[in-house]
Design an enzyme around this catalytic site. Structure first.
Site, PDB file in Angstrom:
ATOM      1  N   GLU A   1      47.133  37.237  30.150  1.00  0.00           N
ATOM      2  CA  GLU A   1      47.476  38.608  29.727  1.00  0.00           C
ATOM      3  C   GLU A   1      48.479  39.270  30.689  1.00  0.00           C
ATOM      4  O   GLU A   1      49.248  40.137  30.281  1.00  0.00           O
ATOM      5  CB  GLU A   1      46.212  39.459  29.620  1.00  0.00           C
ATOM      6  CG  GLU A   1      45.296  39.070  28.465  1.00  0.00           C
ATOM      7  CD  GLU A   1      44.402  37.877  28.790  1.00  0.00           C
ATOM      8  OE1 GLU A   1      44.490  37.340  29.922  1.00  0.00           O
ATOM      9  OE2 GLU A   1      43.640  37.466  27.908  1.00  0.00           O
TER      10      GLU A   1
ATOM     11  N   GLY B   1      41.647  36.594  21.167  1.00  0.00           N
ATOM     12  CA  GLY B   1      40.247  36.166  21.209  1.00  0.00           C
ATOM     13  C   GLY B   1      39.720  36.317  19.789  1.00  0.00           C
ATOM     14  O   GLY B   1      40.441  36.776  18.893  1.00  0.00           O
ATOM     15  N   SER B   2      38.464  35.999  19.580  1.00  0.00           N
ATOM     16  CA  SER B   2      37.936  36.073  18.205  1.00  0.00           C
ATOM     17  C   SER B   2      38.005  37.501  17.663  1.00  0.00           C
ATOM     18  O   SER B   2      38.310  37.710  16.488  1.00  0.00           O
ATOM     19  CB  SER B   2      36.485  35.590  18.194  1.00  0.00           C
ATOM     20  OG  SER B   2      35.735  36.331  19.164  1.00  0.00           O
TER      21      SER B   2
ATOM     22  N   GLU C   1      40.284  39.536  17.811  1.00  0.00           N
ATOM     23  CA  GLU C   1      41.650  39.926  17.417  1.00  0.00           C
ATOM     24  C   GLU C   1      42.066  39.230  16.133  1.00  0.00           C
ATOM     25  O   GLU C   1      43.019  39.630  15.472  1.00  0.00           O
ATOM     26  CB  GLU C   1      42.648  39.573  18.534  1.00  0.00           C
ATOM     27  CG  GLU C   1      42.512  40.445  19.779  1.00  0.00           C
ATOM     28  CD  GLU C   1      41.201  40.211  20.507  1.00  0.00           C
ATOM     29  OE1 GLU C   1      40.856  39.032  20.757  1.00  0.00           O
ATOM     30  OE2 GLU C   1      40.485  41.192  20.769  1.00  0.00           O
TER      31      GLU C   1
ATOM     32  N   HIS D   1      56.992  55.277  49.880  1.00  0.00           N
ATOM     33  CA  HIS D   1      56.184  54.050  50.081  1.00  0.00           C
ATOM     34  C   HIS D   1      55.561  54.127  51.478  1.00  0.00           C
ATOM     35  O   HIS D   1      54.433  54.575  51.638  1.00  0.00           O
ATOM     36  CB  HIS D   1      57.085  52.825  49.904  1.00  0.00           C
ATOM     37  CG  HIS D   1      56.316  51.532  49.931  1.00  0.00           C
ATOM     38  ND1 HIS D   1      56.808  50.353  49.433  1.00  0.00           N
ATOM     39  CD2 HIS D   1      55.084  51.232  50.414  1.00  0.00           C
ATOM     40  CE1 HIS D   1      55.920  49.390  49.607  1.00  0.00           C
ATOM     41  NE2 HIS D   1      54.869  49.892  50.210  1.00  0.00           N
TER      42      HIS D   1
ATOM     43  N   GLY E   1      55.856  47.718  41.954  1.00  0.00           N
ATOM     44  CA  GLY E   1      55.726  46.718  43.023  1.00  0.00           C
ATOM     45  C   GLY E   1      54.612  45.731  42.760  1.00  0.00           C
ATOM     46  O   GLY E   1      54.252  44.927  43.614  1.00  0.00           O
TER      47      GLY E   1
ATOM     48  N   HIS F   1      42.735  40.590  24.147  1.00  0.00           N
ATOM     49  CA  HIS F   1      41.300  40.428  23.924  1.00  0.00           C
ATOM     50  C   HIS F   1      40.553  41.581  24.604  1.00  0.00           C
ATOM     51  O   HIS F   1      41.041  42.158  25.595  1.00  0.00           O
ATOM     52  CB  HIS F   1      40.859  39.077  24.515  1.00  0.00           C
ATOM     53  CG  HIS F   1      39.517  38.637  24.085  1.00  0.00           C
ATOM     54  ND1 HIS F   1      39.026  38.880  22.818  1.00  0.00           N
ATOM     55  CD2 HIS F   1      38.532  37.980  24.740  1.00  0.00           C
ATOM     56  CE1 HIS F   1      37.812  38.383  22.731  1.00  0.00           C
ATOM     57  NE2 HIS F   1      37.480  37.847  23.878  1.00  0.00           N
TER      58      HIS F   1
HETATM   59  C1  LIG Z   1      49.837  41.631  42.027  1.00  0.00           C
HETATM   60  C2  LIG Z   1      50.247  41.730  43.471  1.00  0.00           C
HETATM   61  N1  LIG Z   1      49.533  41.024  44.398  1.00  0.00           N
HETATM   62  C3  LIG Z   1      49.895  41.091  45.705  1.00  0.00           C
HETATM   63  C4  LIG Z   1      50.943  41.879  46.121  1.00  0.00           C
HETATM   64  C5  LIG Z   1      51.260  41.984  47.594  1.00  0.00           C
HETATM   65  N2  LIG Z   1      52.600  41.440  47.935  1.00  0.00           N
HETATM   66  C6  LIG Z   1      52.855  40.094  48.128  1.00  0.00           C
HETATM   67  C7  LIG Z   1      51.820  39.037  47.958  1.00  0.00           C
HETATM   68  C8  LIG Z   1      54.165  39.824  48.506  1.00  0.00           C
HETATM   69  C9  LIG Z   1      54.810  38.498  48.863  1.00  0.00           C
HETATM   70  C10 LIG Z   1      55.735  38.019  47.778  1.00  0.00           C
HETATM   71  O1  LIG Z   1      56.269  36.796  48.237  1.00  0.00           O
HETATM   72  P1  LIG Z   1      57.553  36.155  47.547  1.00  0.00           P
HETATM   73  O2  LIG Z   1      57.579  34.739  47.969  1.00  0.00           O
HETATM   74  O3  LIG Z   1      57.566  36.410  46.117  1.00  0.00           O
HETATM   75  O4  LIG Z   1      58.789  36.925  48.138  1.00  0.00           O
HETATM   76  P2  LIG Z   1      59.279  37.002  49.647  1.00  0.00           P
HETATM   77  O5  LIG Z   1      58.926  35.725  50.313  1.00  0.00           O
HETATM   78  O6  LIG Z   1      60.764  37.202  49.523  1.00  0.00           O
HETATM   79  O7  LIG Z   1      58.608  38.174  50.264  1.00  0.00           O
HETATM   80  S1  LIG Z   1      55.012  41.307  48.567  1.00  0.00           S
HETATM   81  C11 LIG Z   1      53.662  42.255  48.136  1.00  0.00           C
HETATM   82  O8  LIG Z   1      53.642  43.500  48.004  1.00  0.00           O
HETATM   83  C12 LIG Z   1      51.630  42.625  45.130  1.00  0.00           C
HETATM   84  N3  LIG Z   1      52.670  43.463  45.469  1.00  0.00           N
HETATM   85  N4  LIG Z   1      51.267  42.524  43.819  1.00  0.00           N
END
Ligand SMILES: Cc1ncc(Cn2c(C)c(CCOP(=O)(O)OP(=O)(O)O)sc2=O)c(N)n1
Ligand SMILES: [Ca+2]
Length: 525
Positions: A47, A25-26, A28, A280, A400, A70
């Site tokens: 980002e 951005g500006s 930076e 988890h 995750g 930014h």
């Molecule tokens: C940034 C972010 N947003 C949402 C999720 C929630 N999430 C989501 C949205 C998943 C589905 C991913 O779908 P995919 O098509 O990449 O893979 P599969 O179809 O094999 O599950 S798994 C999961 O934990 C996450 N982990 N991280």
């Protein structure tokens, strides 16, 4: 007298941070002025993609990496990707632009209000220097903190600081050398070696730090010396042990009760390079079975401090592995043949079973291929079919947080241009970091993206069943064609129908980025 910018560029060059991932951005631009030869600026279009690429690059190169973002809007966009970098203990130095000091209080446009608080608790250290003269020292601190703590750091710098002049005192930081050395010697080392040597049924649990620290082959020797089972710690983001080795029992389930069950009958559990544990699903139970002792060895003092049970030694796992290999007199021997891979399952209809895709990767790609995986319902299929035996073979978003996979694959491929790199990305995950395709095209990164299209958020479908919400809304993502999306970002792409066509395409070795889309059947994680 030299400028803050000149001294800061010199510091970054001496510390090896000359590849800068950013979206400017500006605020930076004054930092980016007169970047010395030898610096490489890698532009990401969002980002989240910038941090994902930097995370992959830093993990694969094993060095801290500079990220230039930014102010509040850019830093805020980066938060999701930073959760992964924090969990994988990636040393990123995030440098963000700031309004000039008199404009911050009145909250002029592009003022990042209370900038260093914005990124906590994600980053391990954050600051905004009180005066321009302190910028070079603060930047050095951000680099050293990231390297020592193996955690992202954040520095917010008002944009007019870079042209300020500094006296010779500011140059003192250029010669600094800051290192960590922690080897358990004397009584500590002897006691640990005795505890391990006297264990009758020891078990090993290995974390991502084992792969990050290039201890992959050493822990195979240690495991064969101990002769007991080996697990990967829950929430795996790097593979610490050959997944078909006869001693390998897979990834520990991410619940308190099932982990305790896995340890039944073992008198000592030695955890190397992992937190205890990154559970988890909440599955309550005893932390450890009766008669089982746990010793955690990690150089992450915070992880040692927050563990709910067992003993912890804050030390370099590599030094401890060396200590144990030296002190254990059991000769140890290879534990027999690696486990064979089963025939891949197939699916009804035209879609492939993910196991057919993974078997094709295993058979058609070189053994030293590095895989960056972000497909959340295919883990079981992946570990049934893959046979990974090298350090740096597997990367997964460590917290995750989706959006690491595709950018991370670009970053790994940039860091290791002589190693085959393949991103295995779900059609849901791909959207969180899709703009990294443009960067891959611009830098002609030799990279293959295998896009698994099952038209849904597969893992959430499975969780929905588990949590009693089988018909949750917002889980289907029909109608996405990543071949056209990829072509739009400048990456050659094709859709493949059957396993044989996929194998033939994988056997090609292009020197440019490509995306291969394949329809897959929905499976359970
Ligand atoms: C940034 C972010 N947003 C949402 C999720 C929630 N999430 C989501 C949205 C998943 C589905 C991913 O779908 P995919 O098509 O990449 O893979 P599969 O179809 O094999 O599950 S798994 C999961 O934990 C996450 N982990 N991280
Ligand atoms: Ca999917």
């Amino acid at each position: 007298m030299p400028s803050v910018r000149r001294v800061s560029h010199d510091l970054l060059e001496r510390q090896g941070l000359t590849t800068v991932f950013g979206n400017p951005g500006s605020n930076e631009l004054p930092f980016l002025a007169d970047l010395p030869d030898g610096f490489r600026y890698v532009l990401g279009l969002h980002e989240g993609a910038v941090v994902g690429m930097a995370d992959g690059y830093a993990q694969a190169s094993g060095r801290p990496v500079l990220v230039n973002l930014h102010a509040a809007s850019g830093s805020g966009n980066a938060m999701g990707a930073l959760t992964n970098a924090v969990a994988s203990r990636t040393p990123l130095v995030v440098l963000a632009g700031q309004q000039v000091r008199p404009a911050i209080g009145p909250e002029a446009n592009l003022a990042s209000v209370d900038a260093q608080t914005l990124m906590k608790p994600l980053v391990g250290w954050a600051a905004e220097p009180a005066c321009a003269e302190d910028v070079p020292r603060a930047l050095a601190q951000a680099v050293f903190e990231a390297r020592l703590q193996r955690r992202p750091t954040y520095l917010s710098v008002p944009y007019d600081d870079w042209s300020a002049e500094v006296d010779d005192n500011a140059l003192a930081v250029l010669d600094r050398r800051v290192e960590r050395a922690s080897v358990p010697g004397g009584e500590q080392g002897r006691r640990l070696a005795e505890r391990v040597a006297s264990a009758e049924r020891p078990a090993l649990v290995l974390g991502g730090d084992i792969d990050s620290a290039d201890l992959f082959d050493d822990v195979v020797r240690l495991a064969e010396r101990l002769g007991g089972p080996v697990w990967a710690a829950p929430s795996l983001f790097r593979l610490p042990f050959p997944n078909r080795h006869p001693l390998f029992r897979g990834v520990l389930p991410a619940g308190i009760a099932p982990v305790s069950e896995a340890f039944e009958g073992h008198d000592l559990v030695l955890v190397l390079g992992a937190p205890v544990f990154r559970y988890h699903e909440y599955l309550p139970g005893r932390y450890l079975p009766e008669g089982t002792r746990l010793i955690q060895v990690t150089e992450d003092a915070s992880a040692a401090a927050r563990a709910p049970m067992g003993e912890a030694l804050v030390a370099d796992p590599g030094a401890v592995v060396d200590l144990l290999l030296t002190s254990l007199d059991a000769p140890g021997e290879p534990s027999g043949p690696y486990r064979p891979t089963p025939e891949p399952l197939t699916a009804d209809g035209s879609a492939l079973h993910p196991e057919q895709v993974f078997a094709a990767l295993r058979d058609e790609l070189p053994e030293d291929t590095a895989y960056v995986v972000e497909s959340t319902s295919t883990n079981a299929a992946w570990w049934r079919q893959m046979d990974l035996r090298r350090q740096g073979s597997y990367y997964f978003p460590a917290a995750g947080g989706l959006g690491f996979g595709l950018p991370g694959a670009v970053g790994v491929a940039m860091a290791q241009p002589d190693r085959p790199v393949v991103g295995v990305i779900g059609d849901g995950s791909a959207n969180y970091g899709i703009t990294a395709l443009w960067t891959a095209a611009q830098h002609r990164v030799p990279l293959t993206i295998v896009l698994l299209r099952n038209g849904t958020y597969g893992a959430l479908r499975w969780f929905g069943g588990l949590l009693g919400v089988p018909d949750a809304p917002g889980l289907d993502i029909p109608g996405l064609d990543f071949t056209r999306i990829a072509e739009g970002y400048g990456v050659r792409a094709r859709h493949v129908g059957g396993a044989e066509e996929l194998r033939a395409v994988l056997a090609e070795r292009p020197d440019h980025p490509r995306l291969i889309q394949v329809d897959t059947a929905l499976t359970t994680p």
